[in-house]
Design a protein around this motif. Structure first.
Motif, PDB file in Angstrom:
ATOM      1  N   VAL A   2       0.851  -1.176   0.000  1.00  0.00           N
ATOM      2  CA  VAL A   2       0.000   0.000   0.000  1.00  0.00           C
ATOM      3  C   VAL A   2       0.893   1.234   0.000  1.00  0.00           C
ATOM      4  N   THR A   3       0.588   2.215  -0.814  1.00  0.00           N
ATOM      5  CA  THR A   3       1.418   3.422  -0.903  1.00  0.00           C
ATOM      6  C   THR A   3       0.795   4.551  -0.102  1.00  0.00           C
ATOM      7  N   LEU A   4       1.638   5.514   0.248  1.00  0.00           N
ATOM      8  CA  LEU A   4       1.208   6.676   1.008  1.00  0.00           C
ATOM      9  C   LEU A   4       1.558   7.926   0.228  1.00  0.00           C
ATOM     10  N   GLU A   5       0.622   8.831   0.074  1.00  0.00           N
ATOM     11  CA  GLU A   5       0.876  10.079  -0.628  1.00  0.00           C
ATOM     12  C   GLU A   5       0.445  11.253   0.239  1.00  0.00           C
ATOM     13  N   SER A   6       1.077  12.371   0.042  1.00  0.00           N
ATOM     14  CA  SER A   6       0.657  13.596   0.746  1.00  0.00           C
ATOM     15  C   SER A   6       0.051  14.561  -0.256  1.00  0.00           C
ATOM     16  N   ARG A   7      -1.035  15.148   0.122  1.00  0.00           N
ATOM     17  CA  ARG A   7      -1.657  16.166  -0.720  1.00  0.00           C
ATOM     18  C   ARG A   7      -1.033  17.521  -0.440  1.00  0.00           C
ATOM     19  N   ALA A  53      -2.153  13.478   4.864  1.00  0.00           N
ATOM     20  CA  ALA A  53      -1.590  12.334   4.163  1.00  0.00           C
ATOM     21  C   ALA A  53      -2.686  11.303   3.939  1.00  0.00           C
ATOM     22  N   GLU A  54      -2.637  10.637   2.809  1.00  0.00           N
ATOM     23  CA  GLU A  54      -3.626   9.608   2.483  1.00  0.00           C
ATOM     24  C   GLU A  54      -2.938   8.266   2.318  1.00  0.00           C
ATOM     25  N   VAL A  55      -3.587   7.223   2.842  1.00  0.00           N
ATOM     26  CA  VAL A  55      -3.116   5.858   2.630  1.00  0.00           C
ATOM     27  C   VAL A  55      -3.875   5.298   1.432  1.00  0.00           C
ATOM     28  N   LEU A  56      -3.124   4.868   0.426  1.00  0.00           N
ATOM     29  CA  LEU A  56      -3.738   4.411  -0.810  1.00  0.00           C
ATOM     30  C   LEU A  56      -3.516   2.920  -1.009  1.00  0.00           C
ATOM     31  N   THR A  57      -4.440   2.317  -1.706  1.00  0.00           N
ATOM     32  CA  THR A  57      -4.260   0.926  -2.110  1.00  0.00           C
ATOM     33  C   THR A  57      -3.397   0.891  -3.369  1.00  0.00           C
ATOM     34  N   VAL A  58      -3.067  -0.310  -3.797  1.00  0.00           N
ATOM     35  CA  VAL A  58      -2.184  -0.420  -4.959  1.00  0.00           C
ATOM     36  C   VAL A  58      -2.816   0.145  -6.219  1.00  0.00           C
ATOM     37  N   GLY A  60      -4.440   2.915  -6.244  1.00  0.00           N
ATOM     38  CA  GLY A  60      -4.474   4.359  -6.121  1.00  0.00           C
ATOM     39  C   GLY A  60      -5.693   4.915  -5.433  1.00  0.00           C
ATOM     40  N   THR A  61      -6.580   4.077  -4.922  1.00  0.00           N
ATOM     41  CA  THR A  61      -7.752   4.571  -4.209  1.00  0.00           C
ATOM     42  C   THR A  61      -7.456   4.661  -2.717  1.00  0.00           C
ATOM     43  N   VAL A  62      -8.161   5.568  -2.042  1.00  0.00           N
ATOM     44  CA  VAL A  62      -7.944   5.780  -0.615  1.00  0.00           C
ATOM     45  C   VAL A  62      -8.446   4.553   0.161  1.00  0.00           C
ATOM     46  N   GLU A  63      -7.614   4.067   1.075  1.00  0.00           N
ATOM     47  CA  GLU A  63      -7.970   2.890   1.869  1.00  0.00           C
ATOM     48  C   GLU A  63      -8.802   3.342   3.069  1.00  0.00           C
ATOM     49  N   ILE A  64     -10.126   3.292   2.920  1.00  0.00           N
ATOM     50  CA  ILE A  64     -11.012   3.875   3.930  1.00  0.00           C
ATOM     51  C   ILE A  64     -11.449   2.861   4.983  1.00  0.00           C
ATOM     52  N   ASN A  65     -11.176   1.586   4.776  1.00  0.00           N
ATOM     53  CA  ASN A  65     -11.705   0.570   5.682  1.00  0.00           C
ATOM     54  C   ASN A  65     -10.739   0.159   6.778  1.00  0.00           C
ATOM     55  N   GLY A 100      -8.831   6.603   5.801  1.00  0.00           N
ATOM     56  CA  GLY A 100      -7.664   6.666   4.930  1.00  0.00           C
ATOM     57  C   GLY A 100      -6.877   7.947   4.984  1.00  0.00           C
ATOM     58  N   LYS A 101      -7.293   8.911   5.824  1.00  0.00           N
ATOM     59  CA  LYS A 101      -6.606  10.195   5.875  1.00  0.00           C
ATOM     60  C   LYS A 101      -6.060  10.451   7.278  1.00  0.00           C
TER      61      LYS A 101
END
Length: 412
Positions: A2-7, A53-58, A60-65, A100-101
């Motif tokens: 899982v990747t992490l991106e910052s807005r 920061a958002e935690v993303l799935t592979v 690219g969608t936000v991992e909300i669960n 996810g945030k």
């Protein structure tokens, strides 16, 4: 993985009250602050930026669960720390993600520059989880509005000869001494009759003085001497609309203007008699021992020292240009290009080296401080130890009975 991106972070205003330290201008319609989008905020010791920061799935969608502990940290790039940390996190730098945030609040320090925010996912043991990529965001801390002016010159004196010239810089600074590089203001510069200000960059000839625009918080101009000795004053004032109107009204008479009401600075320049000034030149060998000669072997060097003196004392305020010229370049050359300016009235002998050629002779090197003074280094390049004899005759043959004979010459 899982990747992490910052807005891009949000610039928020910090409002001290008992209920809520942070007032988000995006959600509070009564906030007196405007929301800014970007990666910059003011280094005023109180501005607060929201970092998300958002935690993303592979895919690219936000991992909300799932929830994650995300740790934010600061890496200093070029911010001075003499007034404390470049920035700090309010509340905590470790935040649990929600849908996810993860959101942290970054409070500015008092020095401008660049920092990097790094966000990392932690495992349940509080250790960085290497299954998640870290995210990085560069943040710029900007100087505040200019509240002070500094005048810097490359010399605190001029010679009363109508020719000497120095460079001057006006520097705008905020309340913490940061250069206001994001400010583009107008400054007015005035001088008394002992000197002249070069007006080639004057942006408004209708107003008394020289009007200069600032770029990256600075404005530059030249100051030229006249023919009288004394103490000259430079005055720099930060322009605003009211002062501009007042200057237009007063025309050429500024004596009635109370400049203490405005942001400004005064600097004095000594205008000295040319007879007080001397340029001391010394020649040293490679071991820094005094000498007046070197071998013409295409390898030997001498070191050249220059000192600008006022009444026999080194002119420590002098950091202006000096030029060196070898009058006969067949006798040698500089090992490297000479420095362009003196430092504190000196040119250290380690910084200016002359290398001999294979030709012996009298070397003269002109040292010239334009508009101030000049002098010359003088020394010799000499032949080395003899290694061969060259024999020649005035004629190739002689005759019996010839009284003149031939002249033989031997050269070492």
């Amino acid at each position: 993985p899982v990747t992490l991106e910052s807005r891009l972070p949000y610039l928020l205003a910090a409002v001290m009250n008992d209920q809520n330290y942070f007032t988000d201008a995006a959600k509070n319609p009564e906030s007196k602050y405007e929301l800014e989008i970007g990666s910059e905020f003011i280094a005023d010791g109180k501005s607060v930026m929201q970092i998300e920061a958002e935690v993303l799935t592979v895919d690219g969608t936000v991992e909300i669960n799932k929830t994650h502990n995300v740790r934010f940290r600061i890496e200093n790039i070029d911010v001075k720390t003499d007034l404390g940390d470049p920035a700090s996190f309010e509340n905590s730098n470790t935040v649990k993600s929600e849908r996810g945030k993860a959101i942290a609040y970054l409070k500015a320090g008092k020095r401008s520059g660049k920092i990097k925010i790094i966000a990392e996912v932690l495992n349940p043991n509080g250790v960085v989880d290497l299954n998640y990529l870290k995210a990085e965001q560069e943040i710029t801390l900007l100087a505040g509005e200019p509240v002070n002016i500094e005048i810097k010159t490359d010399s605190n004196f001029l010679v009363a000869n109508g020719q000497s010239k120095i460079s001057a810089r006006i520097i705008l600074k905020d309340q913490f001494g940061n250069i206001s590089t994001n400010a583009f203001n107008q400054v007015a510069v005035f001088a008394d009759p002992l000197v002249e200000i070069d007006n080639k960059f004057d942006s408004d000839s209708q107003i008394i003085g020289v009007q200069l625009p600032t770029f990256d918080g600075e404005a530059k101009f030249d100051v030229i001497s006249k023919n009288r000795t004394g103490k000259a004053s430079l005055i720099a004032v930060l322009m605003d609309y009211d002062l501009q109107e007042l200057l237009l009204e007063k025309k050429n008479n500024i004596e009635d203007i109370d400049f203490t009401k405005y942001i400004g600075k005064t600097k004095q320049i000594d205008i000295i008699d040319k007879n007080k000034l001397s340029l001391q030149l010394k020649v040293f060998d490679v071991n820094f021992e005094p000498t007046n000669e070197l071998l013409a072997d295409n390898d030997s060097i001498v070191r050249l020292e220059s000192k600008l003196l006022i009444d026999g004392e080194v002119a420590r305020s002098f950091n202006a240009p000096i030029k060196f010229t070898i009058l006969d370049q067949s006798l040698g050359k500089f090992l490297a290009a000479p420095p362009a300016s003196m430092i504190n009235g000196e040119m250290n002998s380690a910084n200016l080296n002359f290398k001999s050629s294979t030709r012996a002779g009298d070397v003269e090197i002109l040292a010239d401080i334009p508009g101030f003074i000049s002098n010359s280094f003088k020394f010799k390049t000499i032949a080395g130890e003899p290694v061969k004899i060259q024999l020649s005759a005035s004629t190739d043959s002689i005759y019996t009975g010839d009284r003149n004979g031939t002249d033989l010459e031997a050269r070492l």
